[in-house]
Design a protein around this motif. Structure first.
Motif, PDB file in Angstrom:
ATOM      1  N   ALA A 288       0.840  -1.209   0.000  1.00  0.00           N
ATOM      2  CA  ALA A 288       0.000   0.000   0.000  1.00  0.00           C
ATOM      3  C   ALA A 288       0.870   1.252   0.000  1.00  0.00           C
ATOM      4  O   ALA A 288       0.580   2.213  -0.724  1.00  0.00           O
ATOM      5  CB  ALA A 288      -0.940  -0.012   1.204  1.00  0.00           C
ATOM      6  N   ARG A 289       1.957   1.253   0.817  1.00  0.00           N
ATOM      7  CA  ARG A 289       2.870   2.406   0.839  1.00  0.00           C
ATOM      8  C   ARG A 289       3.522   2.605  -0.522  1.00  0.00           C
ATOM      9  O   ARG A 289       3.641   3.718  -1.018  1.00  0.00           O
ATOM     10  CB  ARG A 289       3.940   2.231   1.916  1.00  0.00           C
ATOM     11  CG  ARG A 289       3.459   2.532   3.310  1.00  0.00           C
ATOM     12  CD  ARG A 289       4.611   2.633   4.299  1.00  0.00           C
ATOM     13  NE  ARG A 289       5.415   1.415   4.392  1.00  0.00           N
ATOM     14  CZ  ARG A 289       5.063   0.345   5.105  1.00  0.00           C
ATOM     15  NH1 ARG A 289       3.935   0.344   5.788  1.00  0.00           N
ATOM     16  NH2 ARG A 289       5.847  -0.710   5.159  1.00  0.00           N
ATOM     17  N   TRP A 290       3.948   1.502  -1.151  1.00  0.00           N
ATOM     18  CA  TRP A 290       4.587   1.596  -2.461  1.00  0.00           C
ATOM     19  C   TRP A 290       3.611   2.144  -3.491  1.00  0.00           C
ATOM     20  O   TRP A 290       3.975   2.994  -4.308  1.00  0.00           O
ATOM     21  CB  TRP A 290       5.109   0.227  -2.879  1.00  0.00           C
ATOM     22  CG  TRP A 290       5.707   0.227  -4.245  1.00  0.00           C
ATOM     23  CD1 TRP A 290       6.946   0.675  -4.594  1.00  0.00           C
ATOM     24  CD2 TRP A 290       5.086  -0.208  -5.457  1.00  0.00           C
ATOM     25  NE1 TRP A 290       7.135   0.529  -5.945  1.00  0.00           N
ATOM     26  CE2 TRP A 290       6.004  -0.014  -6.502  1.00  0.00           C
ATOM     27  CE3 TRP A 290       3.840  -0.744  -5.750  1.00  0.00           C
ATOM     28  CZ2 TRP A 290       5.711  -0.329  -7.813  1.00  0.00           C
ATOM     29  CZ3 TRP A 290       3.544  -1.068  -7.068  1.00  0.00           C
ATOM     30  CH2 TRP A 290       4.482  -0.857  -8.076  1.00  0.00           C
ATOM     31  N   LEU A 291       2.368   1.644  -3.477  1.00  0.00           N
ATOM     32  CA  LEU A 291       1.365   2.153  -4.415  1.00  0.00           C
ATOM     33  C   LEU A 291       1.118   3.637  -4.200  1.00  0.00           C
ATOM     34  O   LEU A 291       1.002   4.399  -5.160  1.00  0.00           O
ATOM     35  CB  LEU A 291       0.059   1.364  -4.278  1.00  0.00           C
ATOM     36  CG  LEU A 291       0.062  -0.045  -4.841  1.00  0.00           C
ATOM     37  CD1 LEU A 291      -1.215  -0.777  -4.458  1.00  0.00           C
ATOM     38  CD2 LEU A 291       0.231  -0.034  -6.344  1.00  0.00           C
ATOM     39  N   HIS A 292       1.032   4.039  -2.938  1.00  0.00           N
ATOM     40  CA  HIS A 292       0.798   5.455  -2.636  1.00  0.00           C
ATOM     41  C   HIS A 292       1.960   6.321  -3.113  1.00  0.00           C
ATOM     42  O   HIS A 292       1.761   7.386  -3.686  1.00  0.00           O
ATOM     43  CB  HIS A 292       0.566   5.646  -1.131  1.00  0.00           C
ATOM     44  CG  HIS A 292       0.294   7.066  -0.753  1.00  0.00           C
ATOM     45  ND1 HIS A 292      -0.870   7.707  -1.089  1.00  0.00           N
ATOM     46  CD2 HIS A 292       1.065   7.972  -0.095  1.00  0.00           C
ATOM     47  CE1 HIS A 292      -0.817   8.959  -0.650  1.00  0.00           C
ATOM     48  NE2 HIS A 292       0.350   9.137  -0.042  1.00  0.00           N
ATOM     49  N   GLN A 293       3.194   5.864  -2.897  1.00  0.00           N
ATOM     50  CA  GLN A 293       4.367   6.615  -3.344  1.00  0.00           C
ATOM     51  C   GLN A 293       4.433   6.665  -4.867  1.00  0.00           C
ATOM     52  O   GLN A 293       4.850   7.661  -5.444  1.00  0.00           O
ATOM     53  CB  GLN A 293       5.644   6.002  -2.797  1.00  0.00           C
ATOM     54  CG  GLN A 293       5.813   6.165  -1.312  1.00  0.00           C
ATOM     55  CD  GLN A 293       6.967   5.328  -0.777  1.00  0.00           C
ATOM     56  OE1 GLN A 293       7.558   4.526  -1.485  1.00  0.00           O
ATOM     57  NE2 GLN A 293       7.268   5.496   0.506  1.00  0.00           N
TER      58      GLN A 293
ATOM     59  N   GLY B 152       0.312   8.078  -6.012  1.00  0.00           N
ATOM     60  CA  GLY B 152      -0.401   9.087  -5.251  1.00  0.00           C
ATOM     61  C   GLY B 152      -1.616   8.498  -4.567  1.00  0.00           C
ATOM     62  O   GLY B 152      -1.772   7.284  -4.441  1.00  0.00           O
ATOM     63  N   GLU B 153      -2.485   9.382  -4.136  1.00  0.00           N
ATOM     64  CA  GLU B 153      -3.691   8.958  -3.418  1.00  0.00           C
ATOM     65  C   GLU B 153      -4.643   8.252  -4.381  1.00  0.00           C
ATOM     66  O   GLU B 153      -4.944   8.757  -5.455  1.00  0.00           O
ATOM     67  CB  GLU B 153      -4.378  10.180  -2.808  1.00  0.00           C
ATOM     68  CG  GLU B 153      -5.526   9.850  -1.876  1.00  0.00           C
ATOM     69  CD  GLU B 153      -5.074   9.094  -0.632  1.00  0.00           C
ATOM     70  OE1 GLU B 153      -5.836   8.246  -0.180  1.00  0.00           O
ATOM     71  OE2 GLU B 153      -3.964   9.338  -0.143  1.00  0.00           O
ATOM     72  N   THR B 154      -5.076   7.083  -3.999  1.00  0.00           N
ATOM     73  CA  THR B 154      -6.062   6.351  -4.800  1.00  0.00           C
ATOM     74  C   THR B 154      -7.335   6.227  -3.986  1.00  0.00           C
ATOM     75  O   THR B 154      -7.299   6.059  -2.769  1.00  0.00           O
ATOM     76  CB  THR B 154      -5.563   4.939  -5.177  1.00  0.00           C
ATOM     77  OG1 THR B 154      -5.238   4.236  -3.997  1.00  0.00           O
ATOM     78  CG2 THR B 154      -4.355   5.014  -6.090  1.00  0.00           C
ATOM     79  N   LYS B 155      -8.440   6.357  -4.656  1.00  0.00           N
ATOM     80  CA  LYS B 155      -9.715   6.267  -3.973  1.00  0.00           C
ATOM     81  C   LYS B 155     -10.558   5.190  -4.614  1.00  0.00           C
ATOM     82  O   LYS B 155     -10.429   4.910  -5.807  1.00  0.00           O
ATOM     83  CB  LYS B 155     -10.449   7.601  -4.057  1.00  0.00           C
ATOM     84  CG  LYS B 155      -9.718   8.731  -3.359  1.00  0.00           C
ATOM     85  CD  LYS B 155     -10.592   9.958  -3.313  1.00  0.00           C
ATOM     86  CE  LYS B 155      -9.839  11.155  -2.833  1.00  0.00           C
ATOM     87  NZ  LYS B 155      -9.575  11.280  -1.512  1.00  0.00           N
TER      88      LYS B 155
END
Length: 170
Positions: free
Chosen positions: A155-160, A163-166
């Protein structure tokens, strides 16, 4: 049970690998033939090798290998590398089918560069798989992606990365 399954797996891998190595040579024979009986015969032989030998062997190798993963509990980093190489081998198998489909059209061709490239790719991937399986190299996943395997790491890697995913709302 495991020993018999390993034998089936190894036999299927040998047939799959041998078929993939033979296919570029069969494709290369197309350049010598004009439309007629000899071209039809080559087409039948090539289809036999791909459709009736190599493809079922690939299916059996992958299916028996999948069962062996769970029977032997092989969950190590070297095995992940092997699975990547098997995935590449499967993609190259599909490529052979696409080449064969185009090759026997009236204007089908298979160049020397295609012959050398496809043959080399098969040899390289097959040799890579054999090396990984026999050597079982120690690969430290923490050096490749240190925090990816921690809880929440993906999840941290995806966010980095993105960006923010909703979550989409209907």
């Amino acid at each position: 049970m495991t020993t018999a399954l390993k034998f089936i797996h190894l036999a299927a891998i040998a047939l799959w690998s041998g078929g993939l190595i033979a296919l570029p040579f069969l494709f290369w024979q197309r350049r010598l033939l004009k439309p007629g009986d000899e071209l039809e015969r080559l087409h039948r032989v090539t289809r036999l090798v791909f459709v009736e030998l190599t493809s079922p062997a690939a299916f059996i190798a992958i299916a028996s290998g999948t069962v062996l993963i769970f029977l032997q509990r092989t969950f190590q980093e070297w095995f992940s590398l092997k699975m990547v190489l098997v995935g590449i081998m499967a993609m190259l198998h599909v490529l052979a089918g696409l080449v064969m489909h185009q090759l026997f059209l009236p204007n089908g061709r298979f160049s020397r560069l295609a012959y050398v490239t496809l043959s080399g790719a098969y040899m390289l991937v097959i040799a890579g798989i054999l090396w990984v399986v026999l050597a079982k190299p120690h690969i430290d996943a923490n050096q490749i992606a240190a925090h990816l395997f921690e809880p929440g790491g993906l999840a941290r890697w995806l966010h980095q990365s993105f960006g923010e995913t909703k979550m989409p709302t209907p």
